[in-house]
Design an enzyme around this catalytic site. Structure first.
Site, PDB file in Angstrom:
ATOM      1  N   ASP A  13      14.266 -16.400  33.738  1.00 15.29           N
ATOM      2  CA  ASP A  13      13.491 -15.611  32.777  1.00 15.29           C
ATOM      3  C   ASP A  13      14.281 -14.428  32.239  1.00 15.29           C
ATOM      4  OD1 ASP A  13      13.659 -14.050  34.987  1.00 15.29           O
ATOM      5  OD2 ASP A  13      11.510 -13.741  35.242  1.00 15.29           O
ATOM      6  N   CYS A  16      17.153 -13.012  36.338  1.00 17.99           N
ATOM      7  CA  CYS A  16      17.363 -13.661  37.635  1.00 17.99           C
ATOM      8  C   CYS A  16      18.148 -12.787  38.607  1.00 17.99           C
ATOM      9  CB  CYS A  16      18.036 -15.018  37.461  1.00 17.99           C
ATOM     10  SG  CYS A  16      19.668 -14.957  36.697  1.00 17.99           S
ATOM     11  N   HIS A 146      23.320 -18.512  36.533  1.00 15.91           N
ATOM     12  CA  HIS A 146      22.042 -18.123  37.134  1.00 15.91           C
ATOM     13  C   HIS A 146      22.227 -17.704  38.590  1.00 15.91           C
ATOM     14  CE1 HIS A 146      17.672 -18.309  37.753  1.00 15.91           C
ATOM     15  NE2 HIS A 146      17.929 -18.913  38.893  1.00 15.91           N
ATOM     16  N   HIS A 205      26.050 -21.826  12.414  1.00 12.51           N
ATOM     17  CA  HIS A 205      25.101 -22.382  13.385  1.00 12.51           C
ATOM     18  C   HIS A 205      25.203 -21.578  14.682  1.00 12.51           C
ATOM     19  CE1 HIS A 205      25.570 -26.496  11.167  1.00 12.51           C
ATOM     20  NE2 HIS A 205      24.922 -25.588  10.457  1.00 12.51           N
TER      21      HIS A 205
END
Length: 212
Positions: A13, A16, A146, A205
């Site tokens: 979220d 971490c 993470h 992009h």
């Protein structure tokens, strides 16, 4: 009783690192707002140590960034990551997440405990607060993007290292220099940070997804 180490999954979220620390320190996965404040206050309190050169950006900018709940909060050059979606910076440079050395060092001192952060890819253990000779140590595990918590029950360091080696063997990490990405707009395949930057600069992009 034989020691064990268990990996405790922390939600992806954008907070971490903070919530992993909150879990190993306070058994609380919702400490991010408080710990972001702790880090910002520490940086403001010592402008000599936490200089622009040390932080990688002006102190005011760093504090604004670290207090933003949409930012992952790892390293002074991080960008937010939601799942496997990489959010592109406004200046058109993909800056992948660092390992949180500044933040983990501050939090080790705040809690008065050593933090051991295990990197799955390199099987390296980085220690924060070691020079303070704290009597207790907590553990985190990092997969390249993470942080999760490592909960130890009568564990010794060797057990944590064995768990990290097993995760490395299973390749449960992301090599951000060599991982394969697909452009979310034109679906072109690129490999690693350099090719993603070149594609974004050429096309405008800005969203990429990892795929295997």
């Amino acid at each position: 009783m034989e020691g064990i180490v268990a990996r405790r999954v922390i939600p992806s979220d954008n907070s971490c690192l903070f919530n992993a620390v909150g879990y190993v320190m306070d058994h609380d996965k919702n400490k991010a707002p408080e710990l972001r404040q702790v880090i910002a206050a520490t940086v403001v309190s010592d402008p000599i140590k936490y200089s622009k050169a040390f932080l990688g950006k002006p102190k005011e900018e760093y504090c604004s960034w670290i207090l933003d709940s949409e930012k992952w909060g790892v390293g002074a050059s991080s960008t937010p990551i939601v799942g496997n979606l990489l959010i592109y910076c406004a200046d058109f440079y993909l800056i992948f997440c660092g390992e949180g050395a500044i933040e983990l060092s501050i939090l080790a001192d705040y809690y008065g405990r050593e933090i051991a952060a295990y990197d799955i890819q390199t099987i390296r253990c980085d220690l924060y607060g070691q020079e303070k000779k704290y009597l207790e140590r907590v553990m985190l595990i990092y997969d390249g993007l993470h942080y999760d918590a490592l909960a130890d029950y009568w564990a010794v360091e060797g057990l944590a290292l064995n768990l990290v080696k097993e995760q490395h063997r299973k390749r449960t990490f992301t090599n951000t220099a060599r991982f394969t990405l697909r452009c979310g707009v034109c679906q072109i395949r690129v490999v690693g940070q350099k090719e993603a930057m070149e594609h974004a600069q050429a096309t405008g992009h800005v969203n990429f997804q990892e795929y295997r």
